[in-house]
Write an enzyme that holds these catalytic residues in place. Sequence first.
Site: not given
Ligand SMILES: [Zn+2]
Length: 403
Positions: A73, A168
């Site tokens: 992401d 994340e």
């Molecule tokens: Zn990163």
Amino acid sequence: MRYVQVDTQSDPTSTAHPSSEKQKDLSKMLHRELLGLGITNATTDEYGYVYATIPGNSDKKNIPAICFCAHIDTAPDCSGTNVKPIHHRYYDGNDIVLPDDSMQVLSVAASPYLKEHIGHGIVTASGLTLLGADDKSGVAAIMEAAVFFMQNPAVKHGDIKILFTPDEEVGQGTAKVDMQKLGAQFGYTLDGGEAGSLEDETFSADAAIITINGVIVHPGYAKDKLVNALKVAGAILDALPKNEWSPETTEKTQGFVHPTAVNGIAEKATIQFIVRDFTTTGLTAHHRRLKGIAEEVVAKFPGAAMEYATQEQYRNMKQVLDQHPQVVAYAEEAIQRAGLSVKKESIRGGTDGSRFSYIGMPCPNIFTGMQNIHSKLEWIGTKDMAMAAATIVHLAMIWEERS
Ligand SMILES: [Zn+2]
């Protein structure tokens, strides 16, 4: 160049896994590419994780399974739609005006690390979006190393586990990971900056919540009776030190407390804080000090009462890594074998690696070269990306040699 063109921005307002469905577009692409490399066990799941194993090819049977991990992401802070990467093949040292927005200028003055890339390739975005080197450069380094292992069976290694994670950037990268399925003993995230950098320390993090109960009376008849919780909350914030102990006044190994939200009505108010330090004893001291300041203020408002609650968020990965010193030592050696000097760094934040370290996979963070992350001026040097891939290869070889 291919991976950054897939929009994978995660969504901090979503409670779904993945937080944005489009992240799976990249999961599927990576899954296909891994299968295409001949890694027939590669899988992807409904949460957007990608798992794959390159089976060990060494006669030694006791080599730990090592995981290399990157997140797919990109940060919610900056658009990741229609990313148009530009490869500046021989960077000449001049400022670069990004073509789609002439206000976006990448300069050596603001990014001195560019100097180390003169005569080499760098990649930027076009001015309207972030680049997404964070962390697609980590993905690329791992894929490049996978290609190398599949094409060079004479290079001996144990089981190599590949893991790509969603979300994340919204703190959910390990939320739905299946550690059993992954089956790795130690891991490395590829999610760091300058070539040679190795991060084995993160903050330890708590939240603190101060709840203030005031005394509520009809305001027309409140003389000498009413105590307004909002005013008590304001006084507590005002009593916090001005020149120290905050994110805006600290750096390096210093900790801080940071109010993040105030909520309430005259009767009752809460102040939420994040509390950060590199040691657990430091955290405890910060809580004691914050509670003391608040109690002193509340005492000046007879009738008001307060509660102080704490919540553990994550812990410094060093506490775990120190029990397995070979994990960091081998990374240092691999970086040196790749021809770089090691830059040991501490992260003033958390990483997926801090969470992995506490759920059974000690996991420091290795560089990929990414710079100016989460912004339109994000860039990366191609030689750093190549060195990151080389470091992965050396790491797998060192684990085999030492087992
Ligand atoms: Zn990163």
